[in-house]
Design a protein around this motif. Structure first.
Motif, short mmCIF file in Angstrom:
data_model
loop_
_atom_site.label_atom_id
_atom_site.label_comp_id
_atom_site.label_asym_id
_atom_site.label_seq_id
_atom_site.Cartn_x
_atom_site.Cartn_y
_atom_site.Cartn_z
N PRO A 3 22.76 24.49 -0.29
CA PRO A 3 21.43 24.62 -0.89
C PRO A 3 21.10 26.08 -1.11
O PRO A 3 21.39 26.93 -0.27
CB PRO A 3 20.50 24.00 0.16
CG PRO A 3 21.38 23.18 1.04
CD PRO A 3 22.71 23.85 1.04
N ASN A 4 20.48 26.38 -2.25
CA ASN A 4 20.04 27.75 -2.49
C ASN A 4 18.97 28.13 -1.48
O ASN A 4 18.08 27.35 -1.17
CB ASN A 4 19.50 27.89 -3.91
CG ASN A 4 19.04 29.30 -4.21
OD1 ASN A 4 17.89 29.65 -3.98
ND2 ASN A 4 19.95 30.11 -4.71
N ALA A 5 19.05 29.35 -0.96
CA ALA A 5 18.16 29.77 0.12
C ALA A 5 16.81 30.29 -0.36
O ALA A 5 15.86 30.35 0.41
CB ALA A 5 18.83 30.86 0.95
N GLU A 6 16.70 30.66 -1.62
CA GLU A 6 15.51 31.36 -2.09
C GLU A 6 14.25 30.52 -1.99
O GLU A 6 13.18 31.01 -1.66
CB GLU A 6 15.71 31.81 -3.54
CG GLU A 6 15.14 33.18 -3.85
CD GLU A 6 15.83 34.28 -3.05
OE1 GLU A 6 15.12 35.24 -2.68
OE2 GLU A 6 17.04 34.18 -2.79
N GLN A 7 14.36 29.22 -2.26
CA GLN A 7 13.17 28.38 -2.27
C GLN A 7 12.61 28.16 -0.87
O GLN A 7 11.48 27.70 -0.71
CB GLN A 7 13.51 27.02 -2.90
CG GLN A 7 12.30 26.26 -3.42
CD GLN A 7 12.13 24.91 -2.73
OE1 GLN A 7 12.93 24.53 -1.89
NE2 GLN A 7 11.07 24.20 -3.09
N ALA A 8 13.36 28.54 0.16
CA ALA A 8 12.90 28.37 1.54
C ALA A 8 11.64 29.18 1.81
O ALA A 8 10.85 28.83 2.69
CB ALA A 8 14.00 28.76 2.52
N TYR A 9 11.43 30.28 1.08
CA TYR A 9 10.21 31.07 1.25
C TYR A 9 8.98 30.34 0.71
O TYR A 9 7.86 30.62 1.12
CB TYR A 9 10.33 32.41 0.54
CG TYR A 9 11.32 33.36 1.17
CD1 TYR A 9 11.22 33.70 2.51
CD2 TYR A 9 12.34 33.93 0.42
CE1 TYR A 9 12.12 34.58 3.09
CE2 TYR A 9 13.24 34.82 0.99
CZ TYR A 9 13.13 35.14 2.32
OH TYR A 9 14.03 36.01 2.89
#
Length: 300
Positions: free
Chosen positions: A95-101
């Motif tokens: 999973p791409n990590a950027e959306q975690a923010y």
């Protein structure tokens, strides 16, 4: 992209070493064996976005499995294409990590957060130094503001690409990863290059101290999708922002001390300086993101 928590995670391991693992070794994982652990302690991962809450780190689960050339490491699935004595290369998806923010309960915030391709060969290699200064500038009364509660939803996606390690010696290695959006959400790519060095400690201590530094590059498409602002986010033209490609350097330090067969004491910290293509966005309240964790790791 093995670039927070964080803390502590099972790292991608050279399979040649994995097949000759000694019991309770922190340097390798046995092939064909599931590995479960949980880190319990106190820590925090800072959120650099306006309106974004910091993520408390209290209990962090870790899971890994290695079978021949296939591996599952926390949220990463991979297949090793080539495995030499000092070099290996794998294809991976995660999973791409950027959306975690943008979302508190993103999977990357729940399972080994910020262990994103943090492959150092030990179970402690991730985390970040707390940001002791505020980078939030003074705003005049007429300056428009916006938060993540005001903008359109940023979608999650799956990244796929390659991961490679060059093992310089037993104590140091280079890690390179390149990933691309395979669902077509942001239609971009990102890459990470890092160097890990195990620092010397007295030989009689059942402990490891590791330093890691590197840089994370993100394409214009990725930065613009997550941090850019457009008509779907705000009607105020003064807030519009088009993201640019960014390079974000980072440094991490980790220490682990084995207390027993099941328990390890863990301290990890990481600090990441966000590139100007990201930090110039009106969505940013800080120009860096940090994490720190102190606690124990229990291995099942």
């Amino acid at each position: 992209m093995k670039q927070v928590l964080l803390a502590v995670s099972f790292m991608l391991t050279l399979q040649a070493n994995a097949q000759s693992c000694e019991p309770k070794s922190v340097d390798c994982v046995e092939v064909g064996q599931w590995q479960f652990s949980v880190a319990v302690g106190a820590g925090v991962m800072t959120n650099p976005l306006v309106g974004g809450d910091n993520i408390p780190l209290v209990a962090i689960p870790y899971i890994s499995y290695y079978r021949d050339r296939f591996f599952w490491d926390n949220t990463t699935l991979g297949y090793t294409l080539s495995n030499a004595q000092h070099f290996d290369i794998s294809v991976v998806v995660e999973p791409n990590a950027e959306q975690a923010y943008f979302e508190r309960f993103h999977v990357r915030n729940l399972i080994a957060p910020e262990s994103y391709f943090d492959a150092s060969g030990t179970k402690v290699d991730s985390g970040i130094l707390p940001d002791g200064t505020s980078s939030e500038g003074d705003l005049s009364p007429t300056t428009p503001t916006i938060s993540i509660d005001d903008i359109s939803k940023r979608k999650w996606t799956i990244d796929g690409g390659v991961l490679a390690h060059w093992y310089v010696n037993e104590d140091s290695k280079f890690t390179f990863s390149w990933l691309k959006d395979i669902k077509g959400v942001y239609d971009g790519q990102h890459a990470t290059l890092s160097y890990s060095q195990q620092l010397p400690l007295p030989k009689q201590l059942p402990a490891k101290l590791q330093l890691k530094f590197g840089a994370h590059w993100q394409s214009r498409q990725l930065v613009d999708y997550y941090y850019g602002l457009r008509s779907s986010d705000s009607m105020d033209l003064r807030l519009y922002y088009q993201g640019k490609s960014a390079v974000s350097p980072f440094v991490a330090l980790a220490f682990n001390y084995r207390l027993s067969d099941k328990w390890q004491f863990k301290v990890s910290a990481k600090h990441k300086f966000l590139g100007s293509g990201i930090s110039d966005s009106p969505l940013l309240k800080h120009h860096a993101t940090s994490s720190v964790f102190v606690g124990g790791l229990y291995e099942f």
